[in-house]
Design a protein around this motif. Structure first.
Motif, PDB file in Angstrom:
ATOM      1  N   GLU A 262       0.828  -1.207   0.000  1.00 40.86           N
ATOM      2  CA  GLU A 262       0.000   0.000   0.000  1.00 40.86           C
ATOM      3  C   GLU A 262       0.864   1.259   0.000  1.00 40.86           C
ATOM      4  O   GLU A 262       0.603   2.200  -0.771  1.00 40.86           O
TER       5      GLU A 262
ATOM      6  N   LEU B  56       2.699   1.676  -3.408  1.00 41.90           N
ATOM      7  CA  LEU B  56       1.803   2.155  -4.456  1.00 41.90           C
ATOM      8  C   LEU B  56       1.469   3.626  -4.251  1.00 41.90           C
ATOM      9  O   LEU B  56       1.332   4.389  -5.218  1.00 41.90           O
ATOM     10  N   LYS B  57       1.346   4.048  -2.991  1.00 34.14           N
ATOM     11  CA  LYS B  57       1.078   5.453  -2.700  1.00 34.14           C
ATOM     12  C   LYS B  57       2.235   6.329  -3.163  1.00 34.14           C
ATOM     13  O   LYS B  57       2.020   7.415  -3.700  1.00 34.14           O
TER      14      LYS B  57
ATOM     15  N   ALA C 142      -5.500   1.303  -5.655  1.00 28.67           N
ATOM     16  CA  ALA C 142      -4.537   0.415  -4.993  1.00 28.67           C
ATOM     17  C   ALA C 142      -5.259  -0.717  -4.272  1.00 28.67           C
ATOM     18  O   ALA C 142      -4.864  -1.890  -4.357  1.00 28.67           O
TER      19      ALA C 142
END
Length: 497
Positions: free
Chosen positions: A126, A129-130, A139
């Protein structure tokens, strides 16, 4: 930087001089201590201990020689060559070391990414991907997708520049410790591709396995100086817009294949049905052709579901009275004709039926249940399997209508004049050739049986070359209640030699 900081006379008792140089790695140690005999990696005591333990547990032929370890150093042996020969295709490193060994993981993309990461310290998917600028909604949707991948994974061997530490002039080819994973000294396919560039990789053609491996490595690079645009490109096919409401599907194959078994007259189906056909029908070798499923508009097939059904369901598909005590052996469990298809196979039978390959009795029992059949002659060379068939026929209440004969059907048939002969040659089980089979591939001699003057039905594998059958035969794809093509039924009318 002082003189002592860029050169040492000895490290862990190994005489140098040792010079500090840039490793040239994007991940892992940014600098090495290099001498004429080895490369020393400087790190914490726990890092040194970890490297030693992983090295000790490995038998990989590409691992370097361990010269010394302790304190804040681990020292690896260095091979010196006049020139460095890189493989024409860096991915060949994987095939040379692990030509046959692959692994398989099934789960959500998040579960698979975490499984590949192992015990390594890394930001969560997470967070990575951020960092790439991926919206949380997308996501979350990506990480929840179910996926099944197959391939090589473990430690990255060589980052990859080559499989061992080699020195040639001022050039160093080295292991990359920065991507170490549970197996250690393994080759990571995705890391090889990223390290050697993706200029010649057609990202739109990647399968789920290769795409996931590349995504895993690209996300790990985001811990350092990764490329967020590469991550966005890799995940784009998994984040496609919603499917259309309906899809027009066309099935191309031999002219005797009836697509109405799967499709309505207008060919319009829901996307999930189209995906099922792409997984279970598209690409099957049928006779000498491959079935082709064409979808308009094109849709992504997605992850292939597991085809093999639970054992209990399979048993009841083979014999509806399985729980009454049906007996089969291992071969019978995988090669017997499912009850519904056996009944379909013998639906038009009448008079005396000769089952040339009785096995555990599925076809013989189905024929005996047909009221138009006066008698079934069931032959098999395996006496134990024949007794199982007799036992199973008793369960179905038709044993008195079947004559069980232990022997070679090519010899037995010469003593009888049946109205119909059915033969299921021993091609089945787990390991039949799914690309091409013919009369010589079948596990029994067929010519005597095929010379009979009565009606003849053969149960043949999907990949059977029908052109090798003498005379005129009518093929039919036998499809179970799930829509799976199980075998080809070929029939020849009577009085044709």
């Amino acid at each position: 930087m002082s003189e002592d900081e860029i050169a040492r006379d000895a490290i862990l008792g190994i005489t140098g001089p040792w010079n500090r140089v840039s490793s040239g790695l994007n991940t892992g140690p940014k600098e090495w201590w290099v001498s004429s005999v080895g490369i020393a990696i400087e790190g914490s005591e726990s890092r040194v201990k970890r490297e030693f333990m992983r090295w000790s547990s490995s038998t990989h032929q590409g691992r370097p020689e361990l010269l010394a370890h302790g304190g804040n150093f681990v020292v690896w042996g260095l091979e010196i060559k006049e020139t460095i020969q890189r493989p024409t295709s860096p991915l060949s490193i994987i095939d040379l070391w692990r030509p046959e060994q692959t692994q398989e993981i099934t789960g959500t993309i998040k579960e698979v990414l975490n499984r590949l990461a192992g015990d390594n310290d890394s930001a969560s998917p997470e967070k990575l991907l951020k960092r790439c600028g991926i919206k949380r909604k997308n996501a979350d949707r990506l990480l929840r997708l179910e996926i099944s991948i197959e391939g090589h994974w473990g430690d990255t061997l060589g980052g990859v520049r080559a499989g061992w530490i080699v020195c040639s002039g001022d050039d160093y080819i080295s292991l990359s410790w920065g991507r170490s994973m549970k197996g250690f000294w393994e080759v990571d396919r995705a890391a090889v591709q990223l390290e050697t560039g993706l200029d010649n990789v057609e990202l739109s053609d990647l399968n789920d396995s290769d795409r996931l491996f590349l995504l895993f490595t690209a996300l790990r690079e985001m811990n350092h100086n990764g490329d967020p645009e590469l991550v966005k490109t890799l995940i784009a096919p998994w984040l496609t817009p919603n499917d259309p409401e309906v899809v027009y599907v066309q099935i191309n194959g031999p002219e005797w294949i009836d697509s109405s078994e799967w499709l309505p007259a207008d060919g319009m189906v829901k996307p999930h049905t189209a995906r099922w056909l792409l997984h279970h029908i598209h690409g099957i070798s049928l006779a000498t052709a491959k079935l082709e499923v064409i979808c308009t508009p094109p849709i992504r097939a997605g992850n292939k579901p597991q085809r093999r059904e639970p054992l209990e369901l399979r048993r009841n598909r083979l014999f509806s009275k399985w729980s009454d005590g049906v007996q089969v052996d291992d071969i019978g469990l995988f090669s017997a004709t499912p009850e519904a298809l056996a009944l379909e196979l013998t639906r038009d039978a009448s008079g005396v039926v000769f089952d040339a390959t009785c096995g555990v009795g599925s076809i013989a029992i189905a024929a005996a249940r047909n009221p138009n059949v006066s008698k079934v002659i069931a032959v098999d060379t395996d006496s134990n399997r024949l007794e199982m068939a007799r036992h199973n026929a008793n369960i179905y209440g038709v044993a008195e209508r079947i004559e069980f004969i232990h022997g070679d059907s090519n010899e037995v048939i010469q003593k009888h004049t049946p109205d119909l002969v059915i033969a299921d040659p021993p091609w089945g089980g787990r390991d039949w050739d799914r690309e091409k089979t013919d009369l010589h591939s079948l596990g029994m001699e067929m010519m005597t049986i095929m010379k009979t003057q009565c009606e003849l039905i053969l149960k043949l594998p999907l990949s059977f070359d029908l052109s090798c059958l003498p005379g005129q035969w009518t093929p039919l794809a036998m499809i179970d209640s799930r829509g799976i093509i199980k075998f080809i039924r070929v029939s020849r009318p009577p009085n044709i030699a």
